[in-house]
Design a protein around this motif. Sequence first.
Motif, PDB file in Angstrom:
ATOM      1  N   TYR A 103       8.381  17.125   2.835  1.00 41.77           N
ATOM      2  CA  TYR A 103       8.940  18.469   2.876  1.00 41.77           C
ATOM      3  C   TYR A 103       9.656  18.641   4.206  1.00 41.77           C
ATOM      4  CZ  TYR A 103       5.672  19.087  -0.940  1.00 41.77           C
ATOM      5  OH  TYR A 103       4.984  18.938  -2.114  1.00 41.77           O
ATOM      6  N   MET A 104      10.796  19.335   4.157  1.00 38.54           N
ATOM      7  CA  MET A 104      11.558  19.589   5.375  1.00 38.54           C
ATOM      8  C   MET A 104      11.780  21.073   5.530  1.00 38.54           C
ATOM      9  SD  MET A 104      14.431  16.578   5.323  1.00 38.54           S
ATOM     10  CE  MET A 104      15.077  17.067   6.907  1.00 38.54           C
ATOM     11  N   GLY A 105      11.685  21.519   6.763  1.00 42.78           N
ATOM     12  CA  GLY A 105      11.971  22.904   7.085  1.00 42.78           C
ATOM     13  C   GLY A 105      12.747  22.960   8.382  1.00 42.78           C
ATOM     14  N   THR A 106      13.520  24.016   8.563  1.00 48.59           N
ATOM     15  CA  THR A 106      14.298  24.160   9.780  1.00 48.59           C
ATOM     16  C   THR A 106      14.100  25.543  10.368  1.00 48.59           C
ATOM     17  OG1 THR A 106      16.251  24.927   8.594  1.00 48.59           O
ATOM     18  CG2 THR A 106      16.081  22.568   8.986  1.00 48.59           C
ATOM     19  N   SER A 107      14.317  25.634  11.648  1.00 45.94           N
ATOM     20  CA  SER A 107      14.385  26.916  12.337  1.00 45.94           C
ATOM     21  C   SER A 107      15.566  26.831  13.292  1.00 45.94           C
ATOM     22  CB  SER A 107      13.076  27.200  13.087  1.00 45.94           C
ATOM     23  OG  SER A 107      12.913  26.294  14.156  1.00 45.94           O
ATOM     24  N   VAL A 121      11.295  20.348  10.911  1.00 46.84           N
ATOM     25  CA  VAL A 121       9.943  19.880  10.631  1.00 46.84           C
ATOM     26  C   VAL A 121       9.985  19.010   9.381  1.00 46.84           C
ATOM     27  CG1 VAL A 121       7.600  20.579  10.010  1.00 46.84           C
ATOM     28  CG2 VAL A 121       8.913  21.954  11.636  1.00 46.84           C
ATOM     29  N   ILE A 122       9.399  17.821   9.477  1.00 43.42           N
ATOM     30  CA  ILE A 122       9.277  16.911   8.338  1.00 43.42           C
ATOM     31  C   ILE A 122       7.794  16.617   8.197  1.00 43.42           C
ATOM     32  CG2 ILE A 122       9.887  14.678   7.357  1.00 43.42           C
ATOM     33  CD1 ILE A 122      12.296  14.710   9.332  1.00 43.42           C
ATOM     34  N   CYS A 123       7.226  16.889   7.019  1.00 45.72           N
ATOM     35  CA  CYS A 123       5.787  16.683   6.851  1.00 45.72           C
ATOM     36  C   CYS A 123       5.466  16.346   5.399  1.00 45.72           C
ATOM     37  CB  CYS A 123       5.017  17.923   7.303  1.00 45.72           C
ATOM     38  SG  CYS A 123       5.456  19.419   6.414  1.00 45.72           S
ATOM     39  N   SER A 124       4.228  15.967   5.167  1.00 45.79           N
ATOM     40  CA  SER A 124       3.789  15.623   3.816  1.00 45.79           C
ATOM     41  C   SER A 124       2.955  16.746   3.206  1.00 45.79           C
ATOM     42  CB  SER A 124       3.002  14.322   3.839  1.00 45.79           C
ATOM     43  OG  SER A 124       1.874  14.455   4.679  1.00 45.79           O
ATOM     44  N   ASP A 125       2.785  17.845   3.915  1.00 49.06           N
ATOM     45  CA  ASP A 125       1.982  18.973   3.441  1.00 49.06           C
ATOM     46  C   ASP A 125       2.883  20.222   3.389  1.00 49.06           C
ATOM     47  OD1 ASP A 125       0.213  21.035   2.970  1.00 49.06           O
ATOM     48  OD2 ASP A 125      -1.230  20.397   4.484  1.00 49.06           O
ATOM     49  N   GLN A 126       3.121  20.710   2.184  1.00 51.59           N
ATOM     50  CA  GLN A 126       4.047  21.815   1.995  1.00 51.59           C
ATOM     51  C   GLN A 126       3.619  23.081   2.739  1.00 51.59           C
ATOM     52  OE1 GLN A 126       4.783  22.864  -2.077  1.00 51.59           O
ATOM     53  NE2 GLN A 126       6.605  24.001  -1.587  1.00 51.59           N
ATOM     54  N   ILE A 146       2.561  23.430   5.677  1.00 48.28           N
ATOM     55  CA  ILE A 146       3.071  23.424   7.063  1.00 48.28           C
ATOM     56  C   ILE A 146       4.460  24.028   7.103  1.00 48.28           C
ATOM     57  CG2 ILE A 146       3.738  21.943   9.003  1.00 48.28           C
ATOM     58  CD1 ILE A 146       0.697  22.029   8.474  1.00 48.28           C
ATOM     59  N   VAL A 147       5.305  23.688   6.149  1.00 49.77           N
ATOM     60  CA  VAL A 147       6.667  24.184   6.116  1.00 49.77           C
ATOM     61  C   VAL A 147       6.700  25.666   5.753  1.00 49.77           C
ATOM     62  CG1 VAL A 147       8.944  23.931   5.043  1.00 49.77           C
ATOM     63  CG2 VAL A 147       7.577  21.924   5.591  1.00 49.77           C
ATOM     64  N   SER A 148       5.809  26.117   4.895  1.00 52.63           N
ATOM     65  CA  SER A 148       5.816  27.503   4.453  1.00 52.63           C
ATOM     66  C   SER A 148       5.293  28.461   5.505  1.00 52.63           C
ATOM     67  CB  SER A 148       5.018  27.650   3.145  1.00 52.63           C
ATOM     68  OG  SER A 148       3.666  27.336   3.363  1.00 52.63           O
ATOM     69  N   GLU A 149       4.606  27.949   6.518  1.00 45.83           N
ATOM     70  CA  GLU A 149       4.092  28.817   7.592  1.00 45.83           C
ATOM     71  C   GLU A 149       5.186  29.125   8.499  1.00 45.83           C
ATOM     72  OE1 GLU A 149       0.689  26.885   9.274  1.00 45.83           O
ATOM     73  OE2 GLU A 149      -0.411  27.017   7.430  1.00 45.83           O
ATOM     74  N   GLY A 179       0.822  -1.208   0.000  1.00 45.24           N
ATOM     75  CA  GLY A 179       0.000   0.000   0.000  1.00 45.24           C
ATOM     76  C   GLY A 179       0.852   1.251   0.000  1.00 45.24           C
ATOM     77  N   THR A 180       0.249   2.349   0.390  1.00 47.08           N
ATOM     78  CA  THR A 180       0.899   3.657   0.410  1.00 47.08           C
ATOM     79  C   THR A 180       1.302   3.986   1.837  1.00 47.08           C
ATOM     80  OG1 THR A 180      -0.473   4.379  -1.433  1.00 47.08           O
ATOM     81  CG2 THR A 180       0.554   6.092  -0.116  1.00 47.08           C
ATOM     82  N   TRP A 181       2.517   4.459   2.012  1.00 41.57           N
ATOM     83  CA  TRP A 181       2.975   4.811   3.348  1.00 41.57           C
ATOM     84  C   TRP A 181       4.077   5.853   3.315  1.00 41.57           C
ATOM     85  CZ3 TRP A 181       8.042   3.577   3.234  1.00 41.57           C
ATOM     86  CH2 TRP A 181       8.434   2.551   2.377  1.00 41.57           C
ATOM     87  N   ARG A 182       4.138   6.624   4.392  1.00 37.35           N
ATOM     88  CA  ARG A 182       5.208   7.581   4.667  1.00 37.35           C
ATOM     89  C   ARG A 182       5.465   7.505   6.160  1.00 37.35           C
ATOM     90  NH1 ARG A 182       2.025  12.443   1.995  1.00 37.35           N
ATOM     91  NH2 ARG A 182       1.838  11.570  -0.068  1.00 37.35           N
ATOM     92  N   MET A 183       6.713   7.463   6.555  1.00 40.91           N
ATOM     93  CA  MET A 183       7.034   7.313   7.975  1.00 40.91           C
ATOM     94  C   MET A 183       8.266   8.111   8.372  1.00 40.91           C
ATOM     95  SD  MET A 183       6.682   3.221   8.530  1.00 40.91           S
ATOM     96  CE  MET A 183       7.501   2.750   7.006  1.00 40.91           C
ATOM     97  N   THR A 184       8.242   8.589   9.587  1.00 42.96           N
ATOM     98  CA  THR A 184       9.448   9.025  10.275  1.00 42.96           C
ATOM     99  C   THR A 184       9.594   8.102  11.477  1.00 42.96           C
ATOM    100  OG1 THR A 184       8.250  10.670  11.571  1.00 42.96           O
ATOM    101  CG2 THR A 184       9.278  11.419   9.532  1.00 42.96           C
TER     102      THR A 184
END
Length: 79
Positions: A60-64, A69-74, A76-79, A35-40
């Motif tokens: 998508y990954m973002g840093t501060s 932040v690692i997520c599947s919705d872009q 979230i990172v752009s906020e 099936g379909t999966w994504r995991m950390t």
Amino acid sequence: MSDSELIAFLLGRYLDQGMDLKTAIQTMIETKLIGTWRMTISLTAQPDRVFVTKNVGPFYMGTSTDSIVICSDQTIVSE
């Protein structure tokens, strides 16, 4: 048992057999997952290591200054 619980159970079983986390993840992906999966995945015993894996879709990954932040919705990172 949920999908997440089953994945944790399988990884625990592989770790109990003496596999390191990377090998346990690879074995589970190659032999058990469909099936379909994504995991950390991380272990409390190794908080400085995080494994990110997927078979479909983007991550998508973002840093501060104090987090990553690692997520599947872009959005979230752009906020």
